[in-house]
Structures are given as structure tokens and as C-alpha cells.
Design an enzyme around this catalytic site. Structure first.
Site, PDB file in Angstrom:
ATOM      1  CB  SER A   1      -0.854  -0.004   1.275  1.00 53.04           C
ATOM      2  OG  SER A   1      -1.448   1.253   1.502  1.00 53.04           O
TER       3      SER A   1
ATOM      4  CE1 TYR B   1      -4.217  -2.133   5.011  1.00 55.50           C
ATOM      5  CE2 TYR B   1      -3.335   0.059   4.595  1.00 55.50           C
ATOM      6  CZ  TYR B   1      -3.886  -1.122   4.132  1.00 55.50           C
ATOM      7  OH  TYR B   1      -4.078  -1.306   2.777  1.00 55.50           O
TER       8      TYR B   1
HETATM    9  P1  NDP Z   1     -11.162  -6.203  -0.499  1.00 51.67           P
HETATM   10  O1  NDP Z   1     -11.725  -6.082   0.854  1.00 51.67           O
HETATM   11  O2  NDP Z   1     -12.079  -6.307  -1.652  1.00 51.67           O
HETATM   12  O3  NDP Z   1     -10.161  -7.454  -0.573  1.00 51.67           O
HETATM   13  C1  NDP Z   1      -9.566  -8.053   0.522  1.00 51.67           C
HETATM   14  C2  NDP Z   1      -9.506  -9.540   0.212  1.00 51.67           C
HETATM   15  O4  NDP Z   1      -8.723 -10.199   1.199  1.00 51.67           O
HETATM   16  C3  NDP Z   1     -10.882 -10.180   0.197  1.00 51.67           C
HETATM   17  O5  NDP Z   1     -11.039 -10.929  -0.991  1.00 51.67           O
HETATM   18  C4  NDP Z   1     -10.874 -11.083   1.412  1.00 51.67           C
HETATM   19  O6  NDP Z   1     -11.609 -12.265   1.166  1.00 51.67           O
HETATM   20  C5  NDP Z   1      -9.391 -11.385   1.569  1.00 51.67           C
HETATM   21  N1  NDP Z   1      -9.030 -11.702   2.957  1.00 51.67           N
HETATM   22  C6  NDP Z   1      -9.086 -10.880   4.030  1.00 51.67           C
HETATM   23  N2  NDP Z   1      -8.740 -11.560   5.146  1.00 51.67           N
HETATM   24  C7  NDP Z   1      -8.464 -12.837   4.745  1.00 51.67           C
HETATM   25  C8  NDP Z   1      -8.073 -14.014   5.413  1.00 51.67           C
HETATM   26  N3  NDP Z   1      -7.888 -14.055   6.746  1.00 51.67           N
HETATM   27  N4  NDP Z   1      -7.852 -15.120   4.692  1.00 51.67           N
HETATM   28  C9  NDP Z   1      -8.040 -15.124   3.363  1.00 51.67           C
HETATM   29  N5  NDP Z   1      -8.423 -14.055   2.657  1.00 51.67           N
HETATM   30  C10 NDP Z   1      -8.641 -12.921   3.356  1.00 51.67           C
HETATM   31  O7  NDP Z   1     -10.196  -4.952  -0.692  1.00 51.67           O
HETATM   32  P2  NDP Z   1      -9.023  -4.676  -1.731  1.00 51.67           P
HETATM   33  O8  NDP Z   1      -9.215  -5.452  -2.967  1.00 51.67           O
HETATM   34  O9  NDP Z   1      -8.900  -3.233  -1.825  1.00 51.67           O
HETATM   35  O10 NDP Z   1      -7.750  -5.201  -0.926  1.00 51.67           O
HETATM   36  C11 NDP Z   1      -6.797  -6.098  -1.473  1.00 51.67           C
HETATM   37  C12 NDP Z   1      -5.419  -5.728  -0.937  1.00 51.67           C
HETATM   38  O11 NDP Z   1      -5.052  -4.442  -1.438  1.00 51.67           O
HETATM   39  C13 NDP Z   1      -5.330  -5.650   0.586  1.00 51.67           C
HETATM   40  O12 NDP Z   1      -4.134  -6.242   1.027  1.00 51.67           O
HETATM   41  C14 NDP Z   1      -5.299  -4.152   0.831  1.00 51.67           C
HETATM   42  O13 NDP Z   1      -4.637  -3.811   2.028  1.00 51.67           O
HETATM   43  C15 NDP Z   1      -4.540  -3.667  -0.384  1.00 51.67           C
HETATM   44  N6  NDP Z   1      -4.710  -2.269  -0.694  1.00 51.67           N
HETATM   45  C16 NDP Z   1      -5.957  -1.744  -0.921  1.00 51.67           C
HETATM   46  C17 NDP Z   1      -6.108  -0.397  -1.192  1.00 51.67           C
HETATM   47  C18 NDP Z   1      -7.429   0.236  -1.414  1.00 51.67           C
HETATM   48  O14 NDP Z   1      -7.527   1.467  -1.313  1.00 51.67           O
HETATM   49  N7  NDP Z   1      -8.486  -0.502  -1.740  1.00 51.67           N
HETATM   50  C19 NDP Z   1      -4.938   0.495  -1.259  1.00 51.67           C
HETATM   51  C20 NDP Z   1      -3.682  -0.176  -1.024  1.00 51.67           C
HETATM   52  C21 NDP Z   1      -3.593  -1.496  -0.763  1.00 51.67           C
HETATM   53  P3  NDP Z   1     -12.515 -12.975   2.309  1.00 51.67           P
HETATM   54  O15 NDP Z   1     -13.076 -11.895   3.159  1.00 51.67           O
HETATM   55  O16 NDP Z   1     -13.541 -13.737   1.541  1.00 51.67           O
HETATM   56  O17 NDP Z   1     -11.588 -13.864   3.036  1.00 51.67           O
END
Ligand code: NDP
Length: 252
Positions: free
Chosen positions: A137, A150
Site C-alpha cells: 500500500s 495497517y
Molecule cells: P477487499 O476487501 O475487496 O479485498 C480483501 C480480500 O482479502 C478479500 O477478498 C478477502 O476475502 C481477503 N481476505 C481478508 N482476510 C483474509 C483471510 N484471513 N484469509 C483469506 N483471505 C482474506 O479490498 P481490496 O481489494 O482493496 O484489498 C486487497 C489488498 O489491497 C489488501 O491487502 C489491501 O490492504 C490492499 N490495498 C488496498 C487499497 C485500497 O484502497 N483498496 C490500497 C492499497 C492497498 P474474504 O473476506 O472472503 O476472506
């Protein structure tokens, strides 16, 4: 079809950034294992392309990651492209952050990436090429107030890829991190009700408050991260190793 026949794994591939990446890799010919805790989200994405393969896997749980990745490798071969994308984000002033809050974020965002990378690397033979990419991020390279766990976790994964790029230097595997600014996904949208309450604004006002950190002043699109990732996975990027690439329009 640049990635035809390769096996890619995308954690958190059922939603947001991971979903965009998984679909792009499948369109480029890869057999893509998509993981997450919610089977329904994974199944929805898998319906979009027969090369997308859902796998329920909780990155907080060591056995789930080790068994899951081993099973995926048995079905589709060594994990040549590993995208450690699963993550959570919680906002709170530091003074109110509990040790439980800290540990919850570290468990998913840092331990989860450690386990994913290690289990994926185990599937590769000594001469196998690999692309290991973590979605960090902008908070992995700068401070983000009211999100200290975070911020620390996202800095941590960059340390992890820096170390791995040195340790595996003699093998044809690269390790890189992508650092997006605020992207329009659930992780951001889920924070809107709290922000609306805290600042006394409507949804548009809450989005504007978040997006002001991006140079464009709007939330980034998922495909901006996908494009950078597809370049990192391309043959032309084979010498890009140990790098952190910011996708933020120059956010400072
Ligand atoms: P989402 O919430 O859509 O995606 C997060 C994903 O992580 C979900 O598919 C969720 O699936 C999965 N996840 C969370 N916890 C677990 C777990 N314990 N085990 C397995 N899977 C898990 O948000 P984003 O697509 O935005 O986030 C994706 C990545 O990008 C993250 O790491 C986030 O920190 C990073 N990011 C996002 C930004 C933004 O502004 N959106 C900016 C910078 C980085 P499920 O809940 O089904 O397990």
C-alpha cells in the site's frame, strides 16, 4: 496468452484488487487459483472464466495455507506466479488501538503473506522461474494516521520482499511489491459509514475526504493495479527484483 500453461495463485482473489488481477491472469492464459474465506465470492468470480479455480483458504490459519497451496500445486503445478493480496484495514487512533487490534492486522497482513510466500516457494523446483508479488500500500512507504497496525504491516511486507529478493538472488524468481493509493473497493467503501459519522458528511463527502490523498482527487480504479502487476509478471520485467512500485499518482 503470455501466461498460457502457468499456474498463478491470487489470495483474496474473490473481490476488489485480487479479482481484477485474477481475471487478467486467466485472460492471459494462466490457470489461476483464487483464494479467500468466502466461497460464494470465489464462485462468482470463477464463473467468469474456466481458468479460474476457487479455493477456500484462510491466511490467518497456517494449516489452511499450507494444505491449500499444496493441493492447488498438486492440481495445477508449481505456483509460478504468486500474488499475496489478501488483507484487512481497520482505522482507529493509535491511543485506542488495542494489542488485539494490532495482532489481528499483523496476523492477516504480515503473517499471512509470510505463509503464502513460503508455501508457494516450496512448490517451485530449483530451476523454476517465479514471480512473487505482494500488494502492500502507499501506507507501506509512508505513514498513514489512524491506521498504525495497517501502516506497520504494509511496511513489513516490503521488508519481507526485500529480504527474499536477496536470499533468492541466484534463482530465476523475482519479489516485488505494489503500493496503491486509495482504490475503489470494499476495503475503502466499508470505511465510509464511520467517516460520514465522524465528519458529519454524506457519502460523497466521505469519498472526497479519502480521495484527497490521491493526486487525481478520485479513488483509483482496480485496473491501474492490474496493469502494473501484469507488467511485473511479463518476461520483459524479469530483472525487476526487490522493488516497491507506487500506484498513487505521486501521492505525498
Ligand atoms: P477487499 O476487501 O475487496 O479485498 C480483501 C480480500 O482479502 C478479500 O477478498 C478477502 O476475502 C481477503 N481476505 C481478508 N482476510 C483474509 C483471510 N484471513 N484469509 C483469506 N483471505 C482474506 O479490498 P481490496 O481489494 O482493496 O484489498 C486487497 C489488498 O489491497 C489488501 O491487502 C489491501 O490492504 C490492499 N490495498 C488496498 C487499497 C485500497 O484502497 N483498496 C490500497 C492499497 C492497498 P474474504 O473476506 O472472503 O476472506
Amino acid at each position: 496468452m503470455e501466461h498460457a500453461g502457468k499456474h498463478a495463485l491470487v489470495t483474496g482473489g474473490g473481490t476488489g484488487i485480487g479479482k481484477g488481477i485474477a481475471i487478467a491472469l486467466a485472460q492471459a492464459g494462466a490457470e489461476v487459483t483464487i483464494t479467500g474465506r468466502r466461497a460464494d465470492k470465489l464462485d462468482e468470480v470463477a464463473a467468469e472464466n474456466p481458468r479460474l479455480h476457487p479455493l477456500v483458504m484462510d491466511v490467518d490459519d497456517e494449516a489452511s495455507v499450507r494444505d491449500g497451496i499444496a493441493a492447488a500445486a498438486k492440481a495445477r503445478g508449481p505456483v509460478q506466479i504468486c500474488i499475496a493480496n489478501a488483507g484487512i484495514a481497520e482505522g482507529k487512533p493509535f491511543a485506542q488501538t488495542t494489542l488485539a487490534d494490532w495482532r489481528r492486522t499483523m496476523t492477516t497482513n504480515l503473517d499471512g503473506v509470510f505463509l503464502t510466500m513460503q508455501a508457494a516457494l516450496e512448490t517451485l523446483g530449483a530451476d523454476d522461474a517465479g514471480r512473487m508479488i505482494v500488494i502492500s500500500s502507499i501506507a507501506g512507504v509512508r505513514g498513514l494516521k489512524n491506521a498504525i497496525p495497517y501502516t506497520a504491516s504494509k511496511h513489513g511486507v516490503i521488508g519481507l520482499i526485500h529480504g527474499l529478493s536477496e536470499e533468492y538472488m541466484k534463482r530465476p524468481i523475482t519479489f516485488n511489491a505494489l503500493c496503491p493509493g486509495y482504490v475503489d473497493t470494499a476495503i475503502v467503501r466499508n470505511q465510509l459509514p464511520g467517516l460520514m459519522k465522524r465528519f458529519g458528511v454524506d457519502e460523497a463527502g466521505a469519498i472526497a475526504a479519502i480521495a484527497q490523498g490521491n493526486r487525481s482527487g478520485v479513488l483509483l480504479d482496480v485496473d491501474e493495479t492490474t496493469s502494473a502487476l501484469m507488467w511485473l509478471c511479463s518476461d520483459g520485467a524479469r530483472s525487476i527484483n526487490g522493488q516497491t512500485i507506487e500506484i498513487s499518482g505521486g501521492q505525498v
